[in-house]
Design a protein around this motif. Structure first.
Motif, mmCIF file in Angstrom:
data_model
loop_
_atom_site.group_PDB
_atom_site.id
_atom_site.type_symbol
_atom_site.label_atom_id
_atom_site.label_comp_id
_atom_site.label_asym_id
_atom_site.label_seq_id
_atom_site.Cartn_x
_atom_site.Cartn_y
_atom_site.Cartn_z
ATOM 1 N N TYR A 150 0.851 -1.197 0.000
ATOM 2 C CA TYR A 150 0.000 0.000 0.000
ATOM 3 C C TYR A 150 0.879 1.237 0.000
ATOM 4 N N LEU A 151 0.590 2.157 -0.901
ATOM 5 C CA LEU A 151 1.343 3.407 -1.012
ATOM 6 C C LEU A 151 0.440 4.563 -0.617
ATOM 7 N N HIS A 192 -1.773 -21.084 0.701
ATOM 8 C CA HIS A 192 -2.808 -20.826 1.696
ATOM 9 C C HIS A 192 -2.197 -20.500 3.056
ATOM 10 N N LYS A 193 -1.456 -19.413 3.069
ATOM 11 C CA LYS A 193 -0.968 -18.857 4.335
ATOM 12 C C LYS A 193 -1.285 -17.366 4.315
ATOM 13 N N ASN A 194 -1.477 -16.800 5.500
ATOM 14 C CA ASN A 194 -1.878 -15.406 5.579
ATOM 15 C C ASN A 194 -0.889 -14.498 4.866
ATOM 16 N N GLY A 195 -1.432 -13.556 4.103
ATOM 17 C CA GLY A 195 -0.604 -12.649 3.339
ATOM 18 C C GLY A 195 0.193 -11.700 4.221
ATOM 19 N N GLU A 196 1.268 -11.173 3.670
ATOM 20 C CA GLU A 196 2.076 -10.171 4.353
ATOM 21 C C GLU A 196 1.835 -8.816 3.695
ATOM 22 N N HIS A 197 1.858 -7.773 4.498
ATOM 23 C CA HIS A 197 1.425 -6.464 4.009
ATOM 24 C C HIS A 197 2.470 -5.402 4.336
ATOM 25 N N TYR A 198 2.910 -4.727 3.294
ATOM 26 C CA TYR A 198 3.889 -3.651 3.434
ATOM 27 C C TYR A 198 3.211 -2.334 3.071
ATOM 28 N N LEU A 199 3.206 -1.408 3.994
ATOM 29 C CA LEU A 199 2.575 -0.113 3.777
ATOM 30 C C LEU A 199 3.616 0.984 3.911
ATOM 31 N N MET A 200 3.632 1.895 2.954
ATOM 32 C CA MET A 200 4.596 2.986 3.011
ATOM 33 C C MET A 200 3.892 4.322 2.813
ATOM 34 N N SER A 201 4.385 5.316 3.526
ATOM 35 C CA SER A 201 3.833 6.658 3.444
ATOM 36 C C SER A 201 4.974 7.656 3.289
ATOM 37 N N SER A 227 4.728 10.573 4.492
ATOM 38 C CA SER A 227 4.457 11.527 5.563
ATOM 39 C C SER A 227 4.472 10.764 6.889
ATOM 40 N N ASN A 228 4.136 11.434 7.958
ATOM 41 C CA ASN A 228 4.082 10.791 9.271
ATOM 42 C C ASN A 228 3.150 9.578 9.233
ATOM 43 N N THR A 229 3.575 8.475 9.825
ATOM 44 C CA THR A 229 2.815 7.222 9.724
ATOM 45 C C THR A 229 1.853 6.987 10.888
ATOM 46 N N ASN A 230 1.738 7.918 11.811
ATOM 47 C CA ASN A 230 0.922 7.688 13.008
ATOM 48 C C ASN A 230 -0.541 7.412 12.669
ATOM 49 N N ILE A 264 -5.114 1.074 10.748
ATOM 50 C CA ILE A 264 -4.999 -0.328 10.333
ATOM 51 C C ILE A 264 -4.564 -1.232 11.484
ATOM 52 N N LYS A 265 -4.721 -0.751 12.698
ATOM 53 C CA LYS A 265 -4.155 -1.467 13.848
ATOM 54 C C LYS A 265 -4.727 -2.862 14.049
ATOM 55 N N GLU A 266 -5.913 -3.149 13.475
ATOM 56 C CA GLU A 266 -6.506 -4.475 13.688
ATOM 57 C C GLU A 266 -6.001 -5.526 12.699
ATOM 58 N N ILE A 267 -5.194 -5.112 11.708
ATOM 59 C CA ILE A 267 -4.692 -6.039 10.698
ATOM 60 C C ILE A 267 -3.345 -6.601 11.142
ATOM 61 N N ASN A 268 -3.153 -7.916 10.951
ATOM 62 C CA ASN A 268 -1.904 -8.578 11.328
ATOM 63 C C ASN A 268 -0.939 -8.656 10.144
ATOM 64 N N HIS A 269 0.302 -9.025 10.452
ATOM 65 C CA HIS A 269 1.340 -9.257 9.437
ATOM 66 C C HIS A 269 1.595 -8.012 8.598
ATOM 67 N N ILE A 270 1.741 -6.857 9.262
ATOM 68 C CA ILE A 270 1.960 -5.616 8.529
ATOM 69 C C ILE A 270 3.305 -4.995 8.883
ATOM 70 N N ASN A 271 3.874 -4.303 7.901
ATOM 71 C CA ASN A 271 5.104 -3.544 8.076
ATOM 72 C C ASN A 271 4.847 -2.149 7.539
ATOM 73 N N VAL A 272 4.921 -1.146 8.397
ATOM 74 C CA VAL A 272 4.638 0.237 8.003
ATOM 75 C C VAL A 272 5.909 1.061 8.081
ATOM 76 N N GLN A 273 6.227 1.761 7.006
ATOM 77 C CA GLN A 273 7.437 2.573 6.973
ATOM 78 C C GLN A 273 7.173 3.940 6.359
ATOM 79 N N GLN A 274 7.902 4.924 6.818
ATOM 80 C CA GLN A 274 7.899 6.230 6.168
ATOM 81 C C GLN A 274 9.009 6.243 5.124
#
Length: 261
Positions: free
Chosen positions: A33-34, A228-237, A239-242, A248-258
């Motif tokens: 996600y961008l 059939h394993k849970n997907g991994e999610h990379y999110l980048m912004s 701007s500030n990522t707060n 998206i706090k309820e989603i698992n397997h996520i990596n968020v970066q600025q």
């Protein structure tokens, strides 16, 4: 290619409302996600500016291996989707305000649409509205100021309450029975909107339909992830990522970066 991620971009954090629907419907898919918060909102930019931004965002996602891209922004879709499809050789899923289902279902013959200036002034919106809503009253309202408040995690602020009252009360005096949310940021406002318009007005957004269409296209192209394993999610912004992390706090397997882009 099947294990490659679904790419999603929006003018900020709002498109996570679409992204969540995709994650829930397609739990085995990886995603990128961008969040282009630096340029939010797109709705007050020129058509060429929007196209240039969308081309840049799409290239970033393709360079990171995206097998399909969801343009989780009404303004970007209505202004740039044809150019994106002509430029890149992967499928693109766009979103546009759900005028058609509202127009077909209304009993009062009046529907409201809350959207950005860029969406309401686009050729695609006017084409859809003229085709399906010719015999009903469509009350258009630009949601000026709503996106910046959402981007800054001010959904419950007094400023948000004042703006929503200003935008929604005139629609209610015209007896709308459907309200179309024409911006992917706005689903995060549904609880606040319901406090103002009540439960007798049906709110429509595009998230479920976009997730369903994404699954359909991936299936047709034989691109669904067969692991059939849970997907991994990379999110980048850029701007500030707060706010992004909060939404998206309820989603698992996520990596968020600025990231600067």
């Amino acid at each position: 290619m099947k294990e490659n991620p679904i790419g999603v971009f929006d003018s900020g954090v709002g498109g996570t409302s679409i992204w969540k629907e995709i994650v829930h419907r397609l739990p085995y898919e990886n995603t990128i996600y961008l969040a282009d918060s630096k340029n939010a909102p797109y709705g007050n930019k020129s058509k060429q500016e929007i196209i240039d931004i969308c081309l840049k965002n799409a290239k970033i996602l393709i360079d990171k291996g995206a097998k399909i891209i969801v343009v989780a922004c009404n303004t970007a879709t209505t202004n740039a989707i044809d150019v994106l499809r002509a430029t890149f050789n992967i499928p693109f899923i766009g979103i546009e305000p759900a005028i058609k289902p509202a127009a077909l279902a209304t009993q009062t013959k009046a529907v409201g649409i809350l959207a950005t200036k860029g969406t309401l002034s686009s050729d695609l919106f006017h084409k859809t509205a003229s085709e399906f809503a010719a015999n009903i009253s469509v009350i258009e309202q630009e949601g000026t100021g709503l996106v910046p408040l959402i981007e800054n995690n001010l959904i419950d602020s007094l400023e948000m309450e004042i703006l929503l009252q200003k935008y929604l009360k005139p629609m209610m005096t015209q007896h709308i029975d459907y309200l179309v949310l024409g911006c992917s940021h706005y689903p995060y406002l549904i609880p606040k909107i319901k406090e103002i318009i009540g439960n007798h007005v049906t709110i429509i957004d595009s998230g479920f339909a976009v997730a369903k269409q994404t699954e359909k296209i991936l299936s047709e192209k034989e691109l669904l992830n067969s692991n059939h394993k849970n997907g991994e999610h990379y999110l980048m912004s850029n701007s500030n990522t707060n706010t992004l992390k909060h939404l998206i706090k309820e989603i698992n397997h996520i990596n968020v970066q600025q990231v600067d882009f």
